[in-house]
Motif scaffolding. Structure first.
Motif, mmCIF file in Angstrom:
data_model
loop_
_atom_site.group_PDB
_atom_site.id
_atom_site.type_symbol
_atom_site.label_atom_id
_atom_site.label_comp_id
_atom_site.label_asym_id
_atom_site.label_seq_id
_atom_site.Cartn_x
_atom_site.Cartn_y
_atom_site.Cartn_z
ATOM 1 N N PHE A 293 -17.027 22.502 22.363
ATOM 2 C CA PHE A 293 -16.108 20.616 22.805
ATOM 3 C C PHE A 293 -16.249 20.390 21.789
ATOM 4 C CE2 PHE A 293 -16.789 23.589 26.912
ATOM 5 C CZ PHE A 293 -15.186 23.678 27.027
ATOM 6 N N LEU A 294 -15.614 18.678 21.405
ATOM 7 C CA LEU A 294 -16.272 17.163 20.598
ATOM 8 C C LEU A 294 -17.061 16.481 21.359
ATOM 9 C CD1 LEU A 294 -13.345 16.655 17.913
ATOM 10 C CD2 LEU A 294 -15.426 17.249 17.662
ATOM 11 N N LYS A 295 -18.225 16.530 21.122
ATOM 12 C CA LYS A 295 -18.941 15.367 21.564
ATOM 13 C C LYS A 295 -18.354 13.874 21.787
ATOM 14 C CE LYS A 295 -23.699 17.607 20.727
ATOM 15 N NZ LYS A 295 -25.089 17.649 19.440
ATOM 16 N N SER A 296 -18.345 13.386 23.294
ATOM 17 C CA SER A 296 -17.778 11.926 23.461
ATOM 18 C C SER A 296 -18.984 11.366 21.900
ATOM 19 C CB SER A 296 -18.457 11.159 24.561
ATOM 20 O OG SER A 296 -19.854 11.193 24.433
ATOM 21 N N VAL A 297 -18.155 9.580 21.662
ATOM 22 C CA VAL A 297 -18.788 8.827 20.776
ATOM 23 C C VAL A 297 -20.573 8.539 21.179
ATOM 24 C CG1 VAL A 297 -19.053 6.573 19.939
ATOM 25 C CG2 VAL A 297 -17.418 8.215 19.811
ATOM 26 N N ASN A 298 -20.632 8.664 23.017
ATOM 27 C CA ASN A 298 -22.401 8.665 23.515
ATOM 28 C C ASN A 298 -22.829 9.494 23.427
ATOM 29 O OD1 ASN A 298 -21.531 5.802 24.246
ATOM 30 N ND2 ASN A 298 -21.004 6.850 26.131
ATOM 31 N N ASP A 299 -22.759 10.768 22.951
ATOM 32 C CA ASP A 299 -22.792 11.344 22.674
ATOM 33 C C ASP A 299 -23.533 11.798 20.769
ATOM 34 O OD1 ASP A 299 -23.206 13.471 25.317
ATOM 35 O OD2 ASP A 299 -21.587 14.134 24.743
ATOM 36 N N LEU A 300 -22.501 11.029 20.749
ATOM 37 C CA LEU A 300 -23.312 11.388 18.773
ATOM 38 C C LEU A 300 -23.556 10.412 18.503
ATOM 39 C CD1 LEU A 300 -19.523 12.056 17.767
ATOM 40 C CD2 LEU A 300 -21.827 13.363 18.019
ATOM 41 N N GLY A 301 -24.679 8.888 19.508
ATOM 42 C CA GLY A 301 -25.084 7.973 18.797
ATOM 43 C C GLY A 301 -24.172 6.835 18.810
ATOM 44 N N GLY A 302 -22.751 6.563 19.783
ATOM 45 C CA GLY A 302 -22.317 5.416 19.652
ATOM 46 C C GLY A 302 -22.343 4.240 20.966
ATOM 47 N N PHE A 303 -22.299 3.331 20.599
ATOM 48 C CA PHE A 303 -22.187 2.265 21.530
ATOM 49 C C PHE A 303 -21.525 1.228 21.464
ATOM 50 C CE2 PHE A 303 -24.393 0.676 17.841
ATOM 51 C CZ PHE A 303 -23.601 -0.978 17.898
ATOM 52 N N PHE A 304 -22.020 0.620 22.955
ATOM 53 C CA PHE A 304 -20.940 -0.627 22.864
ATOM 54 C C PHE A 304 -21.550 -2.307 22.515
ATOM 55 C CE2 PHE A 304 -18.871 -4.137 25.995
ATOM 56 C CZ PHE A 304 -17.716 -3.803 25.274
ATOM 57 N N ASN A 305 -21.092 -2.880 21.734
ATOM 58 C CA ASN A 305 -21.610 -4.376 21.576
ATOM 59 C C ASN A 305 -21.416 -5.311 22.592
ATOM 60 O OD1 ASN A 305 -22.713 -6.473 20.787
ATOM 61 N ND2 ASN A 305 -22.005 -6.020 18.148
ATOM 62 N N TYR A 306 -22.515 -5.908 23.073
ATOM 63 C CA TYR A 306 -22.209 -6.711 24.924
ATOM 64 C C TYR A 306 -22.076 -8.210 23.322
ATOM 65 C CZ TYR A 306 -22.616 -3.197 28.624
ATOM 66 O OH TYR A 306 -22.868 -2.040 28.711
ATOM 67 N N GLY A 307 -22.756 -7.936 22.447
ATOM 68 C CA GLY A 307 -22.721 -9.752 22.109
ATOM 69 C C GLY A 307 -23.620 -9.944 22.719
ATOM 70 N N SER A 308 -23.825 -11.192 22.388
ATOM 71 C CA SER A 308 -25.020 -12.355 22.654
ATOM 72 C C SER A 308 -24.489 -13.314 23.992
ATOM 73 C CB SER A 308 -25.516 -13.490 21.891
ATOM 74 O OG SER A 308 -23.918 -14.215 21.595
ATOM 75 N N ASP A 309 -25.670 -14.023 23.970
ATOM 76 C CA ASP A 309 -25.130 -15.631 25.311
ATOM 77 C C ASP A 309 -24.819 -16.910 24.654
ATOM 78 O OD1 ASP A 309 -27.643 -14.100 27.276
ATOM 79 O OD2 ASP A 309 -25.508 -13.844 27.413
ATOM 80 N N SER A 310 -23.963 -16.860 23.481
ATOM 81 C CA SER A 310 -23.660 -18.265 22.559
ATOM 82 C C SER A 310 -22.714 -18.712 23.344
ATOM 83 C CB SER A 310 -22.902 -17.911 21.230
ATOM 84 O OG SER A 310 -22.321 -16.842 21.233
ATOM 85 N N SER A 311 -21.554 -18.098 24.803
ATOM 86 C CA SER A 311 -20.980 -19.341 25.269
ATOM 87 C C SER A 311 -21.034 -19.937 26.497
ATOM 88 C CB SER A 311 -20.271 -17.834 26.729
ATOM 89 O OG SER A 311 -19.283 -18.303 27.096
ATOM 90 N N GLU A 312 -20.979 -21.119 26.878
ATOM 91 C CA GLU A 312 -20.696 -22.318 27.264
ATOM 92 C C GLU A 312 -21.237 -21.509 28.489
ATOM 93 O OE1 GLU A 312 -18.434 -25.924 27.896
ATOM 94 O OE2 GLU A 312 -17.019 -25.372 27.195
ATOM 95 N N TRP A 313 -20.183 -20.704 29.114
ATOM 96 C CA TRP A 313 -19.621 -20.643 30.242
ATOM 97 C C TRP A 313 -21.363 -19.245 30.504
ATOM 98 C CZ3 TRP A 313 -17.514 -23.731 32.439
ATOM 99 C CH2 TRP A 313 -17.416 -24.550 31.500
ATOM 100 N N ALA A 314 -21.618 -18.491 29.473
ATOM 101 C CA ALA A 314 -23.191 -17.697 29.707
ATOM 102 C C ALA A 314 -24.369 -17.919 30.682
ATOM 103 C CB ALA A 314 -23.806 -17.269 28.691
ATOM 104 N N ASN A 315 -24.468 -16.308 31.273
ATOM 105 C CA ASN A 315 -25.741 -16.737 32.543
ATOM 106 C C ASN A 315 -25.718 -17.339 34.365
ATOM 107 O OD1 ASN A 315 -27.627 -14.826 31.105
ATOM 108 N ND2 ASN A 315 -27.490 -17.165 29.799
ATOM 109 N N ASP A 316 -23.820 -17.624 34.018
ATOM 110 C CA ASP A 316 -23.486 -18.375 35.163
ATOM 111 C C ASP A 316 -23.355 -17.123 36.435
ATOM 112 O OD1 ASP A 316 -21.025 -17.288 34.155
ATOM 113 O OD2 ASP A 316 -19.507 -18.955 34.111
ATOM 114 N N GLY A 317 -23.269 -15.751 36.400
ATOM 115 C CA GLY A 317 -22.743 -15.185 36.947
ATOM 116 C C GLY A 317 -21.308 -14.151 36.687
ATOM 117 N N GLN A 318 -21.011 -14.496 36.481
ATOM 118 C CA GLN A 318 -19.225 -14.067 35.920
ATOM 119 C C GLN A 318 -18.901 -13.201 34.920
ATOM 120 O OE1 GLN A 318 -16.825 -17.609 36.646
ATOM 121 N NE2 GLN A 318 -16.284 -16.198 38.672
ATOM 122 N N CYS A 319 -18.387 -12.827 34.125
ATOM 123 C CA CYS A 319 -18.157 -12.134 32.506
ATOM 124 C C CYS A 319 -16.944 -13.210 32.535
ATOM 125 C CB CYS A 319 -17.955 -10.965 32.864
ATOM 126 S SG CYS A 319 -17.615 -10.376 31.185
#
Length: 428
Positions: A293-319
């Motif tokens: 079976f083909l491996k998933s992207v995570n198995d192959l080293g893929g990842f999700f880029n969450y980015g940074s905390d540059s939003s003015e709403w960063a660290n307010d407890g909501q996404c």
């Protein structure tokens, strides 16, 4: 102007005597009613603001947003005999026992409006999304019991809770057609295979709730097959979409797959990067045999880029990043906050409050090419057509433009069709 002055004493006693019920009896009956909470701005003002009730202790102006939001006032008035459930509410309360309202996992849950598009009425949100089907239970139940919404469509909601739709492991999952051959109707795919039984849950549940499919019959609902019972024809179709490469590996044609992109009992215990795409015959044979079976992207080293905390709403407890969905999301989202609220979104995802929308995950493109035959893309009259970005606001995904205009709806066909089939966008 809302009526604030209330005279509950003598009126309440008179109604209690007229009703022929003792206070203990009414108190016992009240335990069977879900009064909700006290989150209304008019809570604890001595009158009931919940429009599910009627009587002398009711406020003169009633709003659907106060359904289930004035518990203390309404419970006291109900037990005093000065209000009772409205006639339509009593009938609806009995009827809703047959409805699967679902859960409160919608990002719009508990906002005083019903966001589930299976319903219609004055208490409905102005904008409805299929993603909220069965996901706004508290609001929709309260509105249904108040008689301010009713069911729409041809599906039987009483049956939904009795059907095991399965999961979304089919390669055709989430393509807006039901591929599970246990069902029939206009919402079905044109070609059906037993391998997809109970493996196209999202599409089939949505189509069933929309009334575009029904169960084919009691004799047409077999148990889900094991993964290795897939028909040879279906595996051949899947294999035709995989680039197995060539046979230039030193270990080619030795009876086991040596390509490190595969996993399973038919794959060699040790694989080398140098053999990637170079053991085609062995890997293809093992794939068709169900042992590789083909491996998933995570198995192959893929990842999700969450980015940074540059939003003015960063660290307010909501996404604030619209690549996610769930009750932990902020209600108003802006394009500038994409990949700019990493800490909040990562923490909420880890706690199960939100999840990544599938089209933004690293492994979504592995399912390409996606079938676009059921989607109307329109024409290429947009001024942004043929720029390799989809500008049609009906879509979302990494291949969609940051700024979207209503005037481009159905006018960027070539770009959107190509990106849809490549797994870079999907319908909202």
């Amino acid at each position: 102007m809302r009526a604030i002055d209330k005279r509950l004493g003598a009126v309440g006693l008179a109604l209690l005597l007229m009703a022929g019920l003792s206070a203990p009896a009414l108190a016992q009956a009240s335990t069977e009613i879900d009064f909700g909470d006290d989150s209304s701005e008019w809570a604890n003002d001595g009158e009931c603001d919940d429009p599910r009730f009627a009587g002398s202790a009711m406020a003169s102006e009633l709003l659907d947003t106060d359904i289930g939001r004035d518990a203390t006032d309404c419970r006291a008035a109900f037990e005093a005999g000065s209000i009772s459930l409205a006639e339509s509410t009593t009938a609806a309360t009995t009827a809703n026992d047959d409805i699967d309202f679902g859960d409160d996992s919608s990002e719009w849950a508990k906002d005083g409006e019903c966001d589930d598009p299976r319903f219609a009425g004055s208490a409905m949100a102005s904008e409805l999304l299929d993603a909220d089907i069965g996901r706004d239970a508290t609001d929709c139940r309260a509105a249904f019991e108040a008689g301010t919404i009713t069911l729409v469509g041809d599906s039987d909601p009483a049956m939904i809770g009795d059907i095991d739709f399965g999961d979304d492991s089919s390669e055709w999952a989430k393509d807006l057609e039901c591929d599970d051959p246990r069902f029939v109707g206009s919402g079905m795919a044109s070609q059906l295979e037993d391998i997809n039984i109970m493996h196209d849950a999202s599409d089939c549940r949505q189509a069933f709730e929309d009334g575009t499919i029904t169960l084919a019959g009691d004799d047409a609902a077999p148990a889900a097959p094991a993964a290795n019972t897939a028909s040879a024809g279906m595996l051949e179709q899947i294999a035709a979409r995989i680039d197995f490469g060539d046979d230039s590996s030193t270990w080619a044609n030795d009876g086991e797959c040596d390509d490190p992109d595969f996993t399973g009992p038919g794959v060699a215990g040790e694989t080398l990067d140098a053999d990637r795409l170079h053991d085609a015959s062995d890997c293809r044979a093992a794939f068709l045999a169900g042992t590789a079976f083909l491996k998933s992207v995570n198995d192959l080293g893929g990842f999700f880029n969450y980015g940074s905390d540059s939003s003015e709403w960063a660290n307010d407890g909501q996404c604030d990043d619209w690549r996610f969905t769930g009750p932990g999301m902020a209600k108003k989202l802006e394009g500038g906050d994409v990949m700019a609220d990493a800490s909040d979104c990562r923490a909420l995802e880890a706690s199960g409050e939100i999840s990544i929308k599938p089209v933004f995950t690293a492994d979504y493109a592995l399912g390409a090419p996606y079938d676009s035959s059921g989607v109307y893309f329109g024409d290429n009259s947009s001024s942004y057509a043929d720029d390799n970005i989809c500008d049609d606001p009906r879509f979302e995904g990494p291949g969609v433009a940051t700024t979207l205009l209503d005037s481009d709806l159905e006018h960027d066909a070539a770009d959107c069709k190509t990106l849809f089939e490549a797994g870079q966008i999907t319908l909202r």
